[in-house]
Enzyme design. Structure first.
Site, PDB file in Angstrom:
ATOM      1  N   THR A 192       0.827  -1.189   0.000  1.00  0.00           N
ATOM      2  CA  THR A 192       0.000   0.000   0.000  1.00  0.00           C
ATOM      3  C   THR A 192       0.865   1.244   0.000  1.00  0.00           C
ATOM      4  O   THR A 192       2.092   1.173  -0.142  1.00  0.00           O
ATOM      5  CB  THR A 192      -1.001  -0.055   1.187  1.00  0.00           C
ATOM      6  OG1 THR A 192      -1.933   1.006   1.032  1.00  0.00           O
ATOM      7  CG2 THR A 192      -0.317   0.081   2.542  1.00  0.00           C
ATOM      8  N   LYS A 215       3.423   1.324  -3.885  1.00  0.00           N
ATOM      9  CA  LYS A 215       2.830   0.526  -4.964  1.00  0.00           C
ATOM     10  C   LYS A 215       3.608   0.634  -6.279  1.00  0.00           C
ATOM     11  O   LYS A 215       3.584  -0.290  -7.088  1.00  0.00           O
ATOM     12  CB  LYS A 215       1.373   0.955  -5.190  1.00  0.00           C
ATOM     13  CG  LYS A 215       0.427   0.439  -4.121  1.00  0.00           C
ATOM     14  CD  LYS A 215      -1.005   0.802  -4.459  1.00  0.00           C
ATOM     15  CE  LYS A 215      -1.938   0.386  -3.336  1.00  0.00           C
ATOM     16  NZ  LYS A 215      -3.329   0.711  -3.599  1.00  0.00           N
ATOM     17  N   ASN A 232      -0.184  -4.102  -6.047  1.00  0.00           N
ATOM     18  CA  ASN A 232      -0.722  -4.069  -4.672  1.00  0.00           C
ATOM     19  C   ASN A 232      -0.701  -5.452  -4.027  1.00  0.00           C
ATOM     20  O   ASN A 232      -1.088  -5.614  -2.880  1.00  0.00           O
ATOM     21  CB  ASN A 232      -2.150  -3.494  -4.631  1.00  0.00           C
ATOM     22  CG  ASN A 232      -3.192  -4.522  -5.025  1.00  0.00           C
ATOM     23  OD1 ASN A 232      -2.938  -5.372  -5.882  1.00  0.00           O
ATOM     24  ND2 ASN A 232      -4.351  -4.463  -4.400  1.00  0.00           N
ATOM     25  N   ASP A 270      -6.485  -3.923  -7.256  1.00  0.00           N
ATOM     26  CA  ASP A 270      -7.285  -2.712  -6.984  1.00  0.00           C
ATOM     27  C   ASP A 270      -8.316  -2.474  -8.079  1.00  0.00           C
ATOM     28  O   ASP A 270      -9.446  -2.075  -7.816  1.00  0.00           O
ATOM     29  CB  ASP A 270      -6.375  -1.474  -6.904  1.00  0.00           C
ATOM     30  CG  ASP A 270      -5.649  -1.385  -5.570  1.00  0.00           C
ATOM     31  OD1 ASP A 270      -6.191  -1.886  -4.565  1.00  0.00           O
ATOM     32  OD2 ASP A 270      -4.545  -0.819  -5.541  1.00  0.00           O
ATOM     33  N   GLY A 308      -2.234   6.948  -7.869  1.00  0.00           N
ATOM     34  CA  GLY A 308      -2.158   5.492  -8.004  1.00  0.00           C
ATOM     35  C   GLY A 308      -3.532   4.857  -8.093  1.00  0.00           C
ATOM     36  O   GLY A 308      -3.772   3.969  -8.935  1.00  0.00           O
ATOM     37  N   ALA A 309      -4.460   5.296  -7.230  1.00  0.00           N
ATOM     38  CA  ALA A 309      -5.800   4.691  -7.230  1.00  0.00           C
ATOM     39  C   ALA A 309      -6.513   4.987  -8.542  1.00  0.00           C
ATOM     40  O   ALA A 309      -7.197   4.125  -9.104  1.00  0.00           O
ATOM     41  CB  ALA A 309      -6.599   5.220  -6.052  1.00  0.00           C
ATOM     42  N   ASN A 315      -8.030  16.376 -13.440  1.00  0.00           N
ATOM     43  CA  ASN A 315      -7.039  16.454 -12.350  1.00  0.00           C
ATOM     44  C   ASN A 315      -6.550  17.876 -12.124  1.00  0.00           C
ATOM     45  O   ASN A 315      -6.567  18.711 -13.025  1.00  0.00           O
ATOM     46  CB  ASN A 315      -5.834  15.545 -12.660  1.00  0.00           C
ATOM     47  CG  ASN A 315      -5.002  15.293 -11.422  1.00  0.00           C
ATOM     48  OD1 ASN A 315      -5.543  15.019 -10.353  1.00  0.00           O
ATOM     49  ND2 ASN A 315      -3.681  15.403 -11.537  1.00  0.00           N
ATOM     50  N   ARG A 316      -6.131  18.122 -10.869  1.00  0.00           N
ATOM     51  CA  ARG A 316      -5.613  19.441 -10.480  1.00  0.00           C
ATOM     52  C   ARG A 316      -4.305  19.734 -11.221  1.00  0.00           C
ATOM     53  O   ARG A 316      -4.151  20.791 -11.828  1.00  0.00           O
ATOM     54  CB  ARG A 316      -5.384  19.427  -8.961  1.00  0.00           C
ATOM     55  CG  ARG A 316      -4.819  20.678  -8.387  1.00  0.00           C
ATOM     56  CD  ARG A 316      -4.636  20.526  -6.894  1.00  0.00           C
ATOM     57  NE  ARG A 316      -3.701  19.453  -6.535  1.00  0.00           N
ATOM     58  CZ  ARG A 316      -3.342  19.172  -5.291  1.00  0.00           C
ATOM     59  NH1 ARG A 316      -3.857  19.833  -4.274  1.00  0.00           N
ATOM     60  NH2 ARG A 316      -2.484  18.205  -5.047  1.00  0.00           N
ATOM     61  N   THR A 317      -3.401  18.775 -11.213  1.00  0.00           N
ATOM     62  CA  THR A 317      -2.112  18.983 -11.896  1.00  0.00           C
ATOM     63  C   THR A 317      -2.222  18.473 -13.331  1.00  0.00           C
ATOM     64  O   THR A 317      -2.411  17.272 -13.572  1.00  0.00           O
ATOM     65  CB  THR A 317      -0.983  18.241 -11.140  1.00  0.00           C
ATOM     66  OG1 THR A 317      -1.008  18.684  -9.788  1.00  0.00           O
ATOM     67  CG2 THR A 317       0.371  18.506 -11.747  1.00  0.00           C
TER      68      THR A 317
END
Ligand SMILES: NC(=O)c1ccc[n+]([C@@H]2O[C@H](COP(=O)([O-])OP(=O)(O)OC[C@H]3O[C@@H](n4cnc5c(N)ncnc54)[C@H](OP(=O)(O)O)[C@@H]3O)[C@@H](O)[C@H]2O)c1
Length: 378
Positions: free
Chosen positions: A171, A175, A196, A211, A237-238, A257-259
Site C-alpha cells: 500500500t 505501490k 498491490n 485494486d 495510483g488509485a 485532475n488538479r495537476t
C-alpha cells in the site's frame, strides 16, 4: 410565556421521549431477531439497498416539520446502532462455530503457519489484517496476516524472501516503487503501473494488481461499465487502477485532475480525454468517480467537486470509505444520484488477493461486516 406553559410543554416532551424510547427498544428487539436470521443464513449485516429503502420510505411518510436531511441524520444513528447489535450477534455465531470445531481457532502460530502481511507506511490504520485474519480463521486456514510498517522497502522485499512470507499486500507509498524490486510483474500490474499484491513462489516474488478488480465490482454495483462514460477525478495510483478497470470493461473515461501534466499523462496511457479540475463544470458523463483523498477523515467538510455539477451524473462513486458517506456522496444523493463509497473496492481487492494466495473463496460478508463494525467504532 408563563412558567406554567413552559413546564407543561416540557412535560409533554418528557412523555414523548418515553414513548420514543419504548418504540426504539421495540425496534431494537426486532432488529436483533433480524440479526439472528442473518447470522444463521450467513447474510451481511450491512445491506446498502435495504438501508437506502428505509430512508426512501421515511422520506415518503414524513409530514414535517423535520427536514428530510434531519430525519436521515436521526435514523442514520438508529440504523448504525442496529448494525452494531446485529454485528455482535454475527460475531457470537462465528465464535460458537469456532468452539464447536467447525472452523479453526489456532491462535498461536507454529512453524507450519503461513505468514502474510501488508507493507506500507503508515499501516497502523489498515483494515486488511482484520479482514484477512478473519477469513483465515473462518476457513480454518493455518495462516496469519500482519501489518508491516516498512522503513526500508528493498530490505522488506528481501526479508519477504528470507523469511518465506507467502504473500503481501502493498500500500501507500510503495505501490510503484516495489515494481523494480520484484522478479516478475504480470500484465495487469504492468498496465496499471502499480503492484498491490505480492506472491512468493519458491524464492521468486511475483507482483500483480487487484485494486482495479475491486473498483470494477464497486462501480458495477451501480451501473454497467460497458458503453458508459466515466469522469474520474484524480490521477494518482488509485486513479490508474480505476481507469484501467473501466477501459478494460469497455467504458469511456475523462480524467479530471488538479495537476495538468499528471492528468494528461494518465489520460494518454489509457486513450482517455482530459480536463483540468478548474474546468470540471465543462464536463459531464454517466458516472463521476472521486479518486482523490479530498473529503477523507479528518477533513470531512471538504469536497473535490462543486455541488452544482452533480445532477449531470446518474451515479457518483467516492473511493474513500472513511467516512462512509463523504460530503461529495451526501451532495450527490441530494442531487438524485445513485452513490457508492470505497468500501466495496477495498473489500473486493482483498477478496481477489485472498483467492490468489490461498485458492479459496473467502467469506466476503463476514469480512465486510467486521470492517464496517471496526470503522464505526473507531
Ligand atoms: N477504496 C479503496 O480500496 C482505495 C484504494 C486505494 C486508494 N484509496 C483512496 O484513494 C485516495 C487516493 O489515493 P492514491 O493512492 O491514488 O493517492 P495519490 O497517488 O497521492 O493521488 C492523489 C490524487 O488526489 C489529488 N489531490 C490530492 N489533494 C487534492 C486537492 N486538495 N485538490 C484536488 N486534487 C487533490 C492529487 O492531485 P495532483 O495530481 O494535482 O497532486 C492526485 O491526483 C485516498 O483517499 C485513498 O485512501 C482507496
Amino acid at each position: 410565556m408563563s412558567k406554567d406553559t413552559l413546564n407543561n410543554l416540557r412535560r409533554k416532551i418528557e412523555n414523548l421521549d418515553v414513548a420514543l424510547l419504548k418504540l426504539l427498544n421495540e425496534r431494537a428487539e426486532v432488529s436483533v431477531q433480524i440479526g439472528k436470521l442473518k447470522a444463521q443464513d450467513g447474510l451481511s449485516v450491512y445491506d446498502r439497498c435495504r438501508e437506502e429503502a428505509i430512508y426512501r420510505y421515511l422520506a415518503q411518510h414524513s409530514q414535517g416539520p423535520l427536514k428530510i436531511s434531519d430525519i436521515n441524520k436521526i435514523f442514520g444513528e438508529i440504523i448504525s446502532v442496529s448494525r452494531k447489535l446485529q454485528s455482535s450477534i454475527a460475531c457470537n455465531e462465528s465464535e460458537s462455530q469456532v468452539k464447536s470445531g467447525s472452523v479453526s481457532n489456532k491462535s498461536t502460530p507454529s512453524g507450519n503457519t503461513s505468514v502474510y502481511g501488508i507493507m506500507g507506511n503508515p499501516v497502523a490504520h489498515s483494515m486488511s489484517p482484520l479482514m484477512h485474519n478473519a477469513a483465515f480463521r473462518l476457513l480454518g486456514i493455518d495462516a496469519i496476516y500482519l501489518p508491516f510498517e516498512v522503513k526500508d522497502l528493498p530490505g522488506a522485499v528481501a526479508g519477504m524472501r528470507a523469511l518465506q512470507i507467502r504473500g503481501a499486500s502493498v500500500t501507500h507509498p510503495f505501490k510503484t516503487r516495489v515494481l523494480e524490486l520484484i522478479d516478475e510483474i504480470d500484465i495487469t500490474a504492468k498496465k496499471v503501473g502499480a503492484v498491490n499484491t505480492l506472491v512468493l513462489e519458491g524464492d521468486s516474488i511475483y507482483g500483480t494488481n487487484t485494486d482495479w478488480a475491486g473498483a470494477v465490482r464497486s462501480i458495477e454495483g451501480l451501473l454497467p461499465i460497458k458503453n458508459n462514460h466515466f469522469v474520474v477525478v484524480g490521477a494518482g495510483g488509485a486513479a490508474r487502477a480505476v481507469v484501467y478497470g473501466i477501459t478494460r470493461k469497455g467504458g469511456k473515461v475523462t480524467v479530471v485532475n488538479r495537476t495538468r501534466d499528471k492528468g494528461l499523462a494518465l489520460a494518454e496511457t489509457f486513450d482517455a480525454s482530459f480536463a483540468p479540475l478548474v474546468d470540471i463544470v465543462k464536463v459531464s458523463g454517466d458516472c463521476l468517480i472521486n479518486t482523490t483523498s479530498v473529503g477523507m477523515y479528518p477533513k470531512v467538510e471538504e469536497t473535490p467537486v462543486p455541488q452544482g455539477v452533480l445532477s449531470r451524473y446518474k451515479a457518483v462513486v467516492d473511493i474513500i470509505y472513511n467516512p462512509f458517506k463523504t460530503r461529495l456522496l451526501k451532495e450527490a444523493e441530494s442531487a438524485g444520484c445513485m452513490v457508492a463509497n470505497g468500501l466495496d473496492m477495498f473489500i473486493f481487492q482483498g477478496v481477489e488477493q485472498f483467492k490468489i494466495w490461498t485458492g479459496e473463496e473467502p467469506p466476503v460478508q463476514q469480512m465486510k461486516d467486521l470492517v464496517v463494525e471496526e470503522l464505526e467504532t473507531t
